[in-house]
Scaffold this motif. Structure first.
Motif, PDB file in Angstrom:
ATOM      1  N   ASP A   1       1.292  -1.317  -0.159  1.00 62.99           N
ATOM      2  CA  ASP A   1      -0.114  -0.176   0.034  1.00 62.99           C
ATOM      3  C   ASP A   1       0.379   1.579  -0.307  1.00 62.99           C
ATOM      4  O   ASP A   1       0.500   1.768  -0.974  1.00 62.99           O
ATOM      5  CB  ASP A   1      -0.174  -0.020   1.040  1.00 62.99           C
ATOM      6  CG  ASP A   1      -1.331  -0.996   1.601  1.00 62.99           C
ATOM      7  OD1 ASP A   1      -2.329  -1.675   0.057  1.00 62.99           O
ATOM      8  OD2 ASP A   1      -2.768  -1.692   2.405  1.00 62.99           O
ATOM      9  N   ILE A   2       2.109   1.111   0.221  1.00 63.75           N
ATOM     10  CA  ILE A   2       2.903   2.451   0.930  1.00 63.75           C
ATOM     11  C   ILE A   2       3.390   2.747  -0.216  1.00 63.75           C
ATOM     12  O   ILE A   2       3.100   3.670  -0.615  1.00 63.75           O
ATOM     13  CB  ILE A   2       3.600   2.189   2.202  1.00 63.75           C
ATOM     14  CG1 ILE A   2       2.926   2.537   3.111  1.00 63.75           C
ATOM     15  CG2 ILE A   2       4.808   3.038   2.292  1.00 63.75           C
ATOM     16  CD1 ILE A   2       3.626   2.132   4.965  1.00 63.75           C
ATOM     17  N   TYR A   3       4.010   1.346  -0.923  1.00 66.20           N
ATOM     18  CA  TYR A   3       4.346   1.130  -2.206  1.00 66.20           C
ATOM     19  C   TYR A   3       4.112   1.944  -3.491  1.00 66.20           C
ATOM     20  O   TYR A   3       4.236   3.043  -3.808  1.00 66.20           O
ATOM     21  CB  TYR A   3       5.328   0.316  -2.736  1.00 66.20           C
ATOM     22  CG  TYR A   3       5.990   0.960  -4.373  1.00 66.20           C
ATOM     23  CD1 TYR A   3       7.587   0.315  -3.666  1.00 66.20           C
ATOM     24  CD2 TYR A   3       5.837   0.350  -4.905  1.00 66.20           C
ATOM     25  CE1 TYR A   3       8.288   0.852  -4.799  1.00 66.20           C
ATOM     26  CE2 TYR A   3       6.297   0.512  -5.936  1.00 66.20           C
ATOM     27  CZ  TYR A   3       7.833   0.560  -5.453  1.00 66.20           C
ATOM     28  OH  TYR A   3       8.652   0.745  -7.286  1.00 66.20           O
ATOM     29  N   LYS A   4       2.732   1.810  -3.593  1.00 68.58           N
ATOM     30  CA  LYS A   4       1.602   2.424  -4.302  1.00 68.58           C
ATOM     31  C   LYS A   4       1.362   3.629  -4.107  1.00 68.58           C
ATOM     32  O   LYS A   4       0.949   4.325  -5.312  1.00 68.58           O
ATOM     33  CB  LYS A   4       0.001   1.403  -4.623  1.00 68.58           C
ATOM     34  CG  LYS A   4       0.841  -0.055  -5.421  1.00 68.58           C
ATOM     35  CD  LYS A   4      -0.957  -0.654  -5.039  1.00 68.58           C
ATOM     36  CE  LYS A   4      -0.503  -2.004  -5.742  1.00 68.58           C
ATOM     37  NZ  LYS A   4      -1.814  -2.517  -5.632  1.00 68.58           N
ATOM     38  N   LEU A   5       1.186   4.147  -2.636  1.00 69.74           N
ATOM     39  CA  LEU A   5       0.974   5.989  -2.627  1.00 69.74           C
ATOM     40  C   LEU A   5       1.845   6.412  -2.822  1.00 69.74           C
ATOM     41  O   LEU A   5       1.676   7.361  -3.298  1.00 69.74           O
ATOM     42  CB  LEU A   5       0.870   5.800  -1.094  1.00 69.74           C
ATOM     43  CG  LEU A   5      -0.787   5.125  -0.470  1.00 69.74           C
ATOM     44  CD1 LEU A   5      -0.811   5.928   0.839  1.00 69.74           C
ATOM     45  CD2 LEU A   5      -1.821   6.136  -0.647  1.00 69.74           C
TER      46      LEU A   5
ATOM     47  N   ASN B   1      13.342  12.463 -12.634  1.00 69.53           N
ATOM     48  CA  ASN B   1      14.070  11.881 -13.665  1.00 69.53           C
ATOM     49  C   ASN B   1      15.244  11.656 -12.756  1.00 69.53           C
ATOM     50  O   ASN B   1      15.835  10.507 -13.086  1.00 69.53           O
ATOM     51  CB  ASN B   1      14.668  12.592 -14.506  1.00 69.53           C
ATOM     52  CG  ASN B   1      13.911  12.618 -15.927  1.00 69.53           C
ATOM     53  OD1 ASN B   1      12.670  11.624 -16.385  1.00 69.53           O
ATOM     54  ND2 ASN B   1      13.434  13.428 -16.840  1.00 69.53           N
ATOM     55  N   LEU B   2      15.704  11.848 -11.864  1.00 70.63           N
ATOM     56  CA  LEU B   2      17.423  12.050 -11.307  1.00 70.63           C
ATOM     57  C   LEU B   2      16.686  10.925  -9.968  1.00 70.63           C
ATOM     58  O   LEU B   2      17.951  10.095  -9.564  1.00 70.63           O
ATOM     59  CB  LEU B   2      17.867  13.505 -10.342  1.00 70.63           C
ATOM     60  CG  LEU B   2      18.608  13.071  -9.692  1.00 70.63           C
ATOM     61  CD1 LEU B   2      19.979  12.459 -10.295  1.00 70.63           C
ATOM     62  CD2 LEU B   2      19.089  14.678  -8.630  1.00 70.63           C
ATOM     63  N   TYR B   3      15.907  11.233  -9.061  1.00 71.52           N
ATOM     64  CA  TYR B   3      15.126  10.428  -7.649  1.00 71.52           C
ATOM     65  C   TYR B   3      14.034   8.669  -8.450  1.00 71.52           C
ATOM     66  O   TYR B   3      14.602   8.450  -7.717  1.00 71.52           O
ATOM     67  CB  TYR B   3      14.926  11.184  -6.705  1.00 71.52           C
ATOM     68  CG  TYR B   3      16.192  12.215  -6.781  1.00 71.52           C
ATOM     69  CD1 TYR B   3      17.810  11.521  -5.797  1.00 71.52           C
ATOM     70  CD2 TYR B   3      16.034  13.557  -6.969  1.00 71.52           C
ATOM     71  CE1 TYR B   3      18.362  12.264  -5.729  1.00 71.52           C
ATOM     72  CE2 TYR B   3      16.563  14.886  -6.000  1.00 71.52           C
ATOM     73  CZ  TYR B   3      18.369  14.201  -5.842  1.00 71.52           C
ATOM     74  OH  TYR B   3      19.522  14.691  -5.142  1.00 71.52           O
ATOM     75  N   LEU B   4      12.923   9.281  -9.111  1.00 73.29           N
ATOM     76  CA  LEU B   4      12.066   8.387  -9.468  1.00 73.29           C
ATOM     77  C   LEU B   4      11.912   7.588 -10.553  1.00 73.29           C
ATOM     78  O   LEU B   4      11.581   7.143 -10.495  1.00 73.29           O
ATOM     79  CB  LEU B   4      10.871   9.400  -9.253  1.00 73.29           C
ATOM     80  CG  LEU B   4      10.987   9.837  -7.433  1.00 73.29           C
ATOM     81  CD1 LEU B   4       9.559  11.099  -7.578  1.00 73.29           C
ATOM     82  CD2 LEU B   4      10.617   8.985  -6.526  1.00 73.29           C
TER      83      LEU B   4
ATOM     84  N   SER C   1       4.054   5.225  -4.712  1.00 69.33           N
ATOM     85  CA  SER C   1       4.287   5.594  -6.419  1.00 69.33           C
ATOM     86  C   SER C   1       3.493   6.504  -7.372  1.00 69.33           C
ATOM     87  O   SER C   1       3.711   7.428  -8.827  1.00 69.33           O
ATOM     88  CB  SER C   1       3.907   3.713  -6.875  1.00 69.33           C
ATOM     89  OG  SER C   1       3.735   3.700  -8.682  1.00 69.33           O
ATOM     90  N   GLU C   2       2.117   6.094  -7.197  1.00 70.08           N
ATOM     91  CA  GLU C   2       1.362   7.142  -7.831  1.00 70.08           C
ATOM     92  C   GLU C   2       1.799   8.783  -7.043  1.00 70.08           C
ATOM     93  O   GLU C   2       0.938   9.610  -8.132  1.00 70.08           O
ATOM     94  CB  GLU C   2      -0.417   7.186  -6.811  1.00 70.08           C
ATOM     95  CG  GLU C   2      -1.044   5.681  -7.101  1.00 70.08           C
ATOM     96  CD  GLU C   2      -2.020   5.629  -6.478  1.00 70.08           C
ATOM     97  OE1 GLU C   2      -2.847   6.363  -5.138  1.00 70.08           O
ATOM     98  OE2 GLU C   2      -2.326   4.623  -6.201  1.00 70.08           O
ATOM     99  N   TRP C   3       2.433   8.895  -6.361  1.00 71.63           N
ATOM    100  CA  TRP C   3       2.723  10.606  -5.864  1.00 71.63           C
ATOM    101  C   TRP C   3       3.903  10.627  -6.965  1.00 71.63           C
ATOM    102  O   TRP C   3       3.886  12.195  -7.418  1.00 71.63           O
ATOM    103  CB  TRP C   3       2.802  10.832  -4.455  1.00 71.63           C
ATOM    104  CG  TRP C   3       3.506  12.428  -4.227  1.00 71.63           C
ATOM    105  CD1 TRP C   3       2.599  13.102  -3.724  1.00 71.63           C
ATOM    106  CD2 TRP C   3       5.338  12.778  -3.896  1.00 71.63           C
ATOM    107  NE1 TRP C   3       3.930  14.356  -3.735  1.00 71.63           N
ATOM    108  CE2 TRP C   3       4.675  14.160  -4.042  1.00 71.63           C
ATOM    109  CE3 TRP C   3       6.102  11.689  -4.683  1.00 71.63           C
ATOM    110  CZ2 TRP C   3       5.764  15.014  -3.307  1.00 71.63           C
ATOM    111  CZ3 TRP C   3       7.218  13.084  -4.084  1.00 71.63           C
ATOM    112  CH2 TRP C   3       7.304  14.043  -3.862  1.00 71.63           C
TER     113      TRP C   3
END
Length: 178
Positions: free
Chosen positions: A30-34, A55-58, A36-38
């Protein structure tokens, strides 16, 4: 602070509120998906400075289906992750929020072994090459990399990906103890 940055920081506060409201029942997925959505909302902006931060971090996390990375044992404390990496962190600007998001996703996605780093004694993460044929162990702290035989690796040609639970079982890699 610009209006666009304020918007994304507000969305980060919303994410934190969701985690806090559901902290008794929320899962790492759930946390990962939140997160990822952000991150997806950050990716969709037309503002160059914010896109560069994405691009640098995500960008690394694009394309990973967190459901394929459900390990039998966890190498982190979910309670500590929620408390110390999400709820009790003061996010002062958008870059800090993006880095925090990256760190949370990395912690959940990338298997941490009990194998010590030869340079700084931290525990190494297990990653694989793009063909999923070789395993490499990488240190979060000092960026030391070694192969499965413990030989130092100076450079890699390809980006490394998280190992899967199947690879963890095949190579009998024990997790770090939270």
């Amino acid at each position: 602070m610009k209006k666009e940055e304020m918007y994304f920081l507000k969305l980060w506060d919303d994410l934190r509120s969701k985690v806090e409201h559901n902290k008794q029942s929320i899962t790492p997925i759930d946390i990962y998906k939140l997160c990822s959505e952000w991150a997806g909302k950050i990716r969709s902006t037309n503002i160059l400075k914010i896109r560069e931060l994405y691009n640098l971090y995500l960008a690394y996390f694009e394309g990973y289906n967190i459901n394929e990375y459900q390990f039998l044992q966890s190498w982190y404390s979910l309670r500590d992750l929620i408390q110390f990496d999400i709820l009790n962190i003061l996010v002062v600007n958008l870059e800090h929020a993006i880095i925090r998001c990256r760190d949370i996703m990395w912690e959940i996605l990338v298997f941490k072994t009990n194998r010590p780093c030869k340079t700084c004694d931290s525990e190494l993460r297990a990653l694989t090459d793009n063909k999923k044929r070789e395993i490499f162990f990488c240190c979060d702290n000092c960026v030391y990399i070694e192969d499965i035989f413990g030989q130092s690796v100076k450079s890699l040609k390809n980006q490394l990906s998280p190992i899967t639970p199947e690879m963890q079982e095949k190579f009998l890699l024990p997790p770090s103890i939270p």
